[in-house]
Each structure stands twice: as C-alpha cells, then as structure tokens.
Design a protein around this motif. Structure first.
Motif, PDB file in Angstrom:
ATOM      1  N   HIS A 384       0.840  -1.166   0.059  1.00 15.03           N
ATOM      2  CA  HIS A 384       0.086  -0.051  -0.032  1.00 15.03           C
ATOM      3  C   HIS A 384       0.698   1.194   0.033  1.00 15.03           C
ATOM      4  CE1 HIS A 384      -4.111  -1.045  -0.107  1.00 15.03           C
ATOM      5  NE2 HIS A 384      -4.138  -1.716   1.047  1.00 15.03           N
ATOM      6  N   PHE A 385       2.015   1.216   0.916  1.00 17.24           N
ATOM      7  CA  PHE A 385       2.841   2.345   1.058  1.00 17.24           C
ATOM      8  C   PHE A 385       3.989   2.334  -0.023  1.00 17.24           C
ATOM      9  CE2 PHE A 385       0.173   2.034   4.727  1.00 17.24           C
ATOM     10  CZ  PHE A 385      -0.455   3.141   4.663  1.00 17.24           C
ATOM     11  N   LYS A 386       4.223   1.407  -0.833  1.00 13.68           N
ATOM     12  CA  LYS A 386       5.556   1.324  -1.596  1.00 13.68           C
ATOM     13  C   LYS A 386       5.659   2.413  -2.450  1.00 13.68           C
ATOM     14  CE  LYS A 386       5.828  -1.314  -5.245  1.00 13.68           C
ATOM     15  NZ  LYS A 386       6.671  -0.642  -6.220  1.00 13.68           N
ATOM     16  N   GLU A 387       6.991   3.176  -2.380  1.00 15.71           N
ATOM     17  CA  GLU A 387       7.195   4.110  -3.277  1.00 15.71           C
ATOM     18  C   GLU A 387       7.808   3.692  -4.478  1.00 15.71           C
ATOM     19  OE1 GLU A 387       9.982   6.767  -1.008  1.00 15.71           O
ATOM     20  OE2 GLU A 387       8.655   7.326   0.281  1.00 15.71           O
ATOM     21  N   THR A 388       7.490   4.294  -5.687  1.00 16.98           N
ATOM     22  CA  THR A 388       7.667   3.749  -7.073  1.00 16.98           C
ATOM     23  C   THR A 388       9.213   4.212  -7.320  1.00 16.98           C
ATOM     24  OG1 THR A 388       6.832   5.778  -8.126  1.00 16.98           O
ATOM     25  CG2 THR A 388       5.350   4.035  -7.662  1.00 16.98           C
ATOM     26  N   GLY A 389       9.573   5.273  -6.878  1.00 16.14           N
ATOM     27  CA  GLY A 389      10.959   5.832  -7.158  1.00 16.14           C
ATOM     28  C   GLY A 389      10.949   6.843  -8.068  1.00 16.14           C
ATOM     29  N   PHE A 390       9.856   7.054  -8.940  1.00 14.78           N
ATOM     30  CA  PHE A 390       9.804   8.097  -9.931  1.00 14.78           C
ATOM     31  C   PHE A 390       8.894   9.360  -9.633  1.00 14.78           C
ATOM     32  CE2 PHE A 390      10.218   4.393 -12.097  1.00 14.78           C
ATOM     33  CZ  PHE A 390      11.131   4.478 -13.391  1.00 14.78           C
ATOM     34  N   SER A 391       9.493  10.439 -10.034  1.00 14.72           N
ATOM     35  CA  SER A 391       8.675  11.787  -9.856  1.00 14.72           C
ATOM     36  C   SER A 391       7.392  11.860 -10.576  1.00 14.72           C
ATOM     37  CB  SER A 391       9.556  12.879 -10.078  1.00 14.72           C
ATOM     38  OG  SER A 391       9.788  13.150 -11.515  1.00 14.72           O
ATOM     39  N   GLU A 417      13.130   1.082 -16.541  1.00 20.20           N
ATOM     40  CA  GLU A 417      14.348   0.488 -15.453  1.00 20.20           C
ATOM     41  C   GLU A 417      15.644   1.273 -16.295  1.00 20.20           C
ATOM     42  OE1 GLU A 417      16.372  -3.350 -13.687  1.00 20.20           O
ATOM     43  OE2 GLU A 417      15.116  -3.519 -15.490  1.00 20.20           O
ATOM     44  N   LYS A 418      15.709   1.116 -17.557  1.00 18.18           N
ATOM     45  CA  LYS A 418      17.124   1.683 -18.302  1.00 18.18           C
ATOM     46  C   LYS A 418      17.279   3.095 -17.985  1.00 18.18           C
ATOM     47  CE  LYS A 418      19.495   2.195 -22.643  1.00 18.18           C
ATOM     48  NZ  LYS A 418      18.906   1.879 -24.018  1.00 18.18           N
ATOM     49  N   ALA A 419      15.922   4.072 -17.984  1.00 18.95           N
ATOM     50  CA  ALA A 419      15.951   5.425 -18.062  1.00 18.95           C
ATOM     51  C   ALA A 419      16.510   5.756 -16.307  1.00 18.95           C
ATOM     52  CB  ALA A 419      14.517   6.012 -18.287  1.00 18.95           C
ATOM     53  N   TYR A 420      15.988   4.864 -15.614  1.00 21.33           N
ATOM     54  CA  TYR A 420      16.197   5.179 -14.021  1.00 21.33           C
ATOM     55  C   TYR A 420      17.636   4.877 -13.793  1.00 21.33           C
ATOM     56  CZ  TYR A 420      14.862   5.352  -9.376  1.00 21.33           C
ATOM     57  OH  TYR A 420      14.675   5.605  -8.070  1.00 21.33           O
ATOM     58  N   LEU A 421      18.102   3.738 -14.416  1.00 19.63           N
ATOM     59  CA  LEU A 421      19.426   3.707 -13.951  1.00 19.63           C
ATOM     60  C   LEU A 421      20.561   4.841 -14.644  1.00 19.63           C
ATOM     61  CD1 LEU A 421      19.778  -0.300 -14.949  1.00 19.63           C
ATOM     62  CD2 LEU A 421      19.702   0.832 -12.696  1.00 19.63           C
ATOM     63  N   VAL A 422      20.083   5.155 -15.889  1.00 22.34           N
ATOM     64  CA  VAL A 422      21.022   6.075 -16.520  1.00 22.34           C
ATOM     65  C   VAL A 422      21.046   7.060 -15.333  1.00 22.34           C
ATOM     66  CG1 VAL A 422      21.212   7.828 -18.498  1.00 22.34           C
ATOM     67  CG2 VAL A 422      20.753   5.332 -18.886  1.00 22.34           C
ATOM     68  N   LYS A 423      19.647   7.693 -15.083  1.00 18.57           N
ATOM     69  CA  LYS A 423      19.684   9.019 -14.245  1.00 18.57           C
ATOM     70  C   LYS A 423      20.369   8.666 -12.974  1.00 18.57           C
ATOM     71  CE  LYS A 423      16.186  11.605 -11.540  1.00 18.57           C
ATOM     72  NZ  LYS A 423      14.653  11.736 -10.914  1.00 18.57           N
ATOM     73  N   ALA A 424      20.280   7.647 -12.170  1.00 19.55           N
ATOM     74  CA  ALA A 424      21.103   7.289 -11.215  1.00 19.55           C
ATOM     75  C   ALA A 424      22.801   7.334 -11.496  1.00 19.55           C
ATOM     76  CB  ALA A 424      20.931   6.027 -10.560  1.00 19.55           C
ATOM     77  N   LEU A 425      22.876   6.895 -12.579  1.00 18.95           N
ATOM     78  CA  LEU A 425      24.694   6.939 -12.823  1.00 18.95           C
ATOM     79  C   LEU A 425      24.990   8.775 -13.081  1.00 18.95           C
ATOM     80  CD1 LEU A 425      25.291   4.313 -15.449  1.00 18.95           C
ATOM     81  CD2 LEU A 425      26.366   4.689 -13.326  1.00 18.95           C
ATOM     82  N   LYS A 426      24.366   9.286 -13.826  1.00 22.42           N
ATOM     83  CA  LYS A 426      24.591  10.862 -13.779  1.00 22.42           C
ATOM     84  C   LYS A 426      24.360  11.548 -12.679  1.00 22.42           C
ATOM     85  CE  LYS A 426      22.563  11.337 -18.569  1.00 22.42           C
ATOM     86  NZ  LYS A 426      21.534  11.923 -19.561  1.00 22.42           N
ATOM     87  N   GLN A 427      23.499  11.061 -11.585  1.00 21.99           N
ATOM     88  CA  GLN A 427      23.592  11.871 -10.319  1.00 21.99           C
ATOM     89  C   GLN A 427      24.979  11.715  -9.604  1.00 21.99           C
ATOM     90  OE1 GLN A 427      20.085  10.611  -8.385  1.00 21.99           O
ATOM     91  NE2 GLN A 427      18.853  12.427  -9.364  1.00 21.99           N
ATOM     92  N   HIS A 428      25.545  10.470  -9.878  1.00 20.25           N
ATOM     93  CA  HIS A 428      26.862  10.150  -9.213  1.00 20.25           C
ATOM     94  C   HIS A 428      28.021   9.937  -9.877  1.00 20.25           C
ATOM     95  CE1 HIS A 428      23.666   8.415  -6.422  1.00 20.25           C
ATOM     96  NE2 HIS A 428      24.336   8.840  -5.610  1.00 20.25           N
ATOM     97  N   ASP A 429      28.137  10.822 -10.966  1.00 21.52           N
ATOM     98  CA  ASP A 429      29.129  11.116 -11.993  1.00 21.52           C
ATOM     99  C   ASP A 429      29.702   9.824 -12.748  1.00 21.52           C
ATOM    100  OD1 ASP A 429      28.959  13.828 -11.609  1.00 21.52           O
ATOM    101  OD2 ASP A 429      30.055  13.600  -9.821  1.00 21.52           O
ATOM    102  N   SER A 430      28.790   9.005 -12.940  1.00 18.01           N
ATOM    103  CA  SER A 430      29.283   7.507 -13.402  1.00 18.01           C
ATOM    104  C   SER A 430      29.967   6.647 -12.506  1.00 18.01           C
ATOM    105  CB  SER A 430      29.854   7.803 -14.782  1.00 18.01           C
ATOM    106  OG  SER A 430      29.123   8.567 -15.829  1.00 18.01           O
ATOM    107  N   ASN A 431      29.812   6.808 -11.267  1.00 14.00           N
ATOM    108  CA  ASN A 431      30.497   6.085 -10.288  1.00 14.00           C
ATOM    109  C   ASN A 431      29.613   4.909  -9.871  1.00 14.00           C
ATOM    110  OD1 ASN A 431      31.149   4.971  -7.626  1.00 14.00           O
ATOM    111  ND2 ASN A 431      32.630   6.653  -7.402  1.00 14.00           N
ATOM    112  N   ILE A 432      30.128   3.647 -10.353  1.00 10.84           N
ATOM    113  CA  ILE A 432      29.080   2.618 -10.492  1.00 10.84           C
ATOM    114  C   ILE A 432      28.873   2.135  -8.865  1.00 10.84           C
ATOM    115  CG2 ILE A 432      28.696   0.238 -11.009  1.00 10.84           C
ATOM    116  CD1 ILE A 432      30.091   0.698 -13.445  1.00 10.84           C
ATOM    117  N   SER A 433      29.761   2.255  -7.939  1.00 15.27           N
ATOM    118  CA  SER A 433      29.581   1.938  -6.493  1.00 15.27           C
ATOM    119  C   SER A 433      28.588   2.729  -5.943  1.00 15.27           C
ATOM    120  CB  SER A 433      30.943   1.857  -5.985  1.00 15.27           C
ATOM    121  OG  SER A 433      31.926   0.919  -6.362  1.00 15.27           O
ATOM    122  N   LYS A 434      28.905   4.061  -6.253  1.00 20.37           N
ATOM    123  CA  LYS A 434      28.260   4.980  -5.503  1.00 20.37           C
ATOM    124  C   LYS A 434      26.414   4.790  -5.814  1.00 20.37           C
ATOM    125  CE  LYS A 434      31.432   8.529  -4.340  1.00 20.37           C
ATOM    126  NZ  LYS A 434      31.858   9.728  -4.424  1.00 20.37           N
TER     127      LYS A 434
END
Length: 456
Positions: A384-391, A417-434
């Motif tokens: 019921h209270f699951k967040e989707t992770g999208f704005s 999923e691909k769009a979300y992963l690309v966004k996460a990479l950009k936010q962390h300057d392509s640092n995969i671990s972060k």
C-alpha cells in the motif's frame, strides 16, 4: 445421473470416437491432466496431447487395434508441455456388428508419486535438486543456468553470489548432482550458524585429548571426501578461519584441531556469499586471497526483481507444492494480485514469494483463487505504501509514451528501468559503486543491468 456419476468418481474417464476425437472427459481427468474440458472435448487426441510415440497412447491402441490394456503405466504431455503419468485400464468400444466405434480409458494419477520416486533416486545424501528444479525462463536466469552447467565438468571451486532467498543452495546442489561427484556425499554448512570455537572443529575435525572433553571426530572435509562441501555465507567466517580454509583448498590437506598430522582430502568446495564480494573485501568480511581461490568460477544469481517475468511460473509451482501439502485444489491467483506481484520489489526474493503464497493459502476457505484479501496483512501494508521511485513528471512522461505508442508490459518495464539507471549514474558522475548504493543494490547487480541494456 450419468453426468453426476462421471464427476464424482475418483478416477479419470476419457473416451474417444472412431475419428480419435474426445467424447467424454470427466472432472477427475481435468484435475489429473491440469486442463479444462473445453481444451479436450471434440478435439483429436494427438492434437491436444503429445506422446513419445503414437504406440504409447493406450487409447489409440484400443481404437486402432482393439487392444485391451490393464494396469499399464503411461507417460505423456498435456497441451502445456507438463509431464503426466497415469496407470490405465483401456478398452475398445464395440457396436452390435462387433465393429470398434471408439475407446474408453480409466486412469489413476501417479504423476506426484513418479516425481517423488525420481527425487528419491536423485537424493544421494542430502541433495534433491537438479537443474530441472530451477523454475523460470527469463534470459537472466537462463544465462546463470548455462554457466552453472558448464561448472559441472570440472572440480574447480565455485563461488555463488546472490541475495538472501535467491536459491543459492539450489544451484549448489544442481552443480553437484550434474557432476561426476554426484554419487559421493554432498554436505552443507551455514558458516553463520555456529560460533567460531565450534565451526573450526566441525570443519576440520578434532583430535582426542586436544582440549577438555574432545573426542576423535572427523570434520566436514573428511565426511565430504570425494564429494562436495557447500560453505554457506562464507563471509561470516573470521579471518583466521578463512586463512586455514584457504590452506586446505590450496594444499588439499586438512589438520584436525589438536593434531600434528595432515590428512589428504578430495573435496570440491562450493561457497556462497550474500553480498557483493568487492564490498565484502572492502569491509573486511572476506579475505582477498580466499576470494581469488574460491572465485575460480563465479556465479551471480539475479534477484527476483531482475527476472519478474518468472513470477507466474514460480507462483504456479508454489501453489502446486502447497496444494499437495495442504490437500487443497487452488487453481491460481487473481489478475490484480499478479499485477501487484509485478510492481513489488521483492527484497526477500523467491523465498519471500513462496512464503506469501503459503500464507495466502492458509487464509483460503472454499475459494479456489488467491485474491488480494488472502495475502498476509504485513505484505498488504507494505505494498500500500510502496514508493515507486519516480517523480510525478516522470510518471506523466511514461504514461504519455504508453498512450502514444502502446508497448508490451515487459518492454515498458525495461525502458523505464534503463532510464532510471541512467539517471542514477548521472547523479553520481558515473561512479558505479555510489550509484549502486543509492539504488539499494550490489555493484555487480548494477553492472549486470547496465550490460543488459547496453549502457556504457
């Protein structure tokens, strides 16, 4: 009265006419063959069912040759490709002119019995799983299964990496049962289950008199001689024990606690770890040299959220399992429950899904379908209270894209999923671990997904 009698008797009844089309197909037969009456009635026998050879069909033998078959085992496949095994009594049907005008079969189901016998044959110590036990047809799972099958050809150490509940021991047993060591012992030990002062003696054995109360006892290495030793959660061992384990693997010898003599061993080591090995080494939970020795063959089992297309197959399998255990006849889950399962992230992976199905079946009364109201309350609250992770703007963009160019559910999920992963990479300057840490997944899991979608 005739129809009622057919539906209440506890044997399957299947009759065909002169052309081989089904005329009678009772309720018990639908249960045995897991098919609907509409799938079979007025259809040719060979159009619906598949037999290793036509002569293996006792019904056709009765129709074509007048053959009477009694107490005969028959194995064939239904229209879903599922294997069915029955014990049959089959008879031709004659008219007044003594001509064969059809055939009738009375069947008793032994499919489950055959499965149990097959599993017992494969038991070989404490193992019961083979690669046929692994459920799913997703590309991610298929690749892992193929790599695991290749690992059966040698005796090299194997490191199985996967989150809790993904089925690591299932893969370990499958590798053992597919190897030349399958007739030898398979011994499993969870390294996190015992304290350090006990685990050393358990693994390597003890010498009588080594300490107060010690007796002459072989360890798991000696007990698994010629076979396979599975060390579950290897990252739970302390560094000193990891060093001793490394020596045992390299030298192929062990020394019991308190002994001065080394013993030769012939054991294949399969280890599992529930975190990214790179993180485990960085956090001091895994020695780097032990990782290199164990990881000669590394197998990464994808979490359930990366292979959601396997959920329907898994659900069917668990329902069948608990139908047998609970003596129930649940047919499946409702559409809204399936949609909910696809949306959920499954942090507990396949094990969590199984527990959800088991819990739901405990709440069923006379219903034959699992609905939302039957799901365990904690799970319902989480979803019921699951967040989707999208704005909201991202959601609107995705919805607009669906309206403009409707896609299959799988294609839509992959693009999102691909769009979300690309966004996460950009936010962390392509640092995969972060990026992986922010997404709540392992570094290796993120790398697998990026490779899958061709993101560099």
């Amino acid at each position: 009265m005739y129809q009622t009698l057919l539906d209440v008797i506890d044997v399957g009844v299947h009759a065909i006419d002169t052309s081989g089309k089904t005329m009678i197909y009772n309720r018990k037969m639908t249960e045995i063959e897991e098919m609907c009456e509409a799938d079979v009635i007025n259809k040719s026998l060979l159009e619906v069912f598949m037999f290793p050879e036509e002569k293996d069909s006792t019904l056709l033998q009765a129709l074509l040759h007048g053959t009477v078959t009694k107490n005969t085992k028959q194995t064939y496949f239904n229209n879903k490709g599922q294997e069915i095994t029955t014990i049959n009594e089959t008879f031709p049907i004659y008219n007044d002119e003594n001509q064969v005008i059809g055939a009738i079969e009375i069947a008793k189901d032994i499919t489950k019995l055959e499965r149990i016998i097959r599993e017992n044959i494969l038991l070989k110590g404490d193992t019961k799983y083979t690669f046929d036990s692994i459920i799913g047809h997703s590309e991610a799972l298929f690749e892992v299964i193929e790599n695991s099958k290749r690992a059966t050809r040698t005796s090299s150490s194997v490191l199985i990496i996967g989150e809790t509940g993904t089925g690591k021991e299932l893969f370990a047993q499958s590798i053992h049962n597919g190897s030349q060591r399958s007739s030898k012992p398979f011994i499993s030990q969870n390294c996190a289950a015992l304290p350090d002062n006990l685990i050393e003696g358990l693994l390597f054995g003890t010498k009588k008199g080594a300490f107060t109360g010690s007796i002459e006892r072989p360890g798991l290495f000696e007990q698994a001689h010629g076979g396979t030793l599975l060390l579950d959660e290897i990252n739970s061992l302390n560094p000193a024990l990891q060093a001793k384990l490394l020596r045992a693997i390299q030298e192929k010898t062990i020394r019991r606690v308190g002994d001065i003599q080394d013993k030769k061993i012939d054991v294949r080591i399969i280890a599992t770890i529930n975190e990214d090995p790179v993180d485990a080494i960085a956090n001091g939970n895994l020695r780097k040299d032990l990782y290199y020795r164990l990881g000669v063959v590394s197998i990464f089992i994808p979490p359930l959220q990366e292979r959601k297309e396997d959920i329907p197959l898994l659900v069917d399998s668990f329902i069948e399992k608990y139908n047998d255990l609970f003596e129930m006849n649940i047919r499946g889950i409702s559409t809204d429950v399936l949609e909910l399962f696809f949306e959920y992230d499954w942090p507990g992976n396949v094990r969590e899904l199984e527990h959800i199905i088991e819990g739901a079946m405990n709440l069923l009364d006379y219903e034959d379908t699992i609905t939302f109201s039957h799901l365990p309350i904690p799970f319902r609250k989480k979803t019921h209270f699951k967040e989707t992770g999208f704005s909201s703007s991202q959601n609107q963009l995705v919805e607009q894209k669906i309206d403009d160019n409707f896609q299959s559910f799988e294609s839509h999920m992959e693009e999102a999923e691909k769009a979300y992963l690309v966004k996460a990479l950009k936010q962390h300057d392509s640092n995969i671990s972060k990026a992986a840490k922010s997404l709540g997944m392992s570094r290796q899991s993120l790398q697998y997904r990026l490779k899958k979608y061709g993101v560099k």
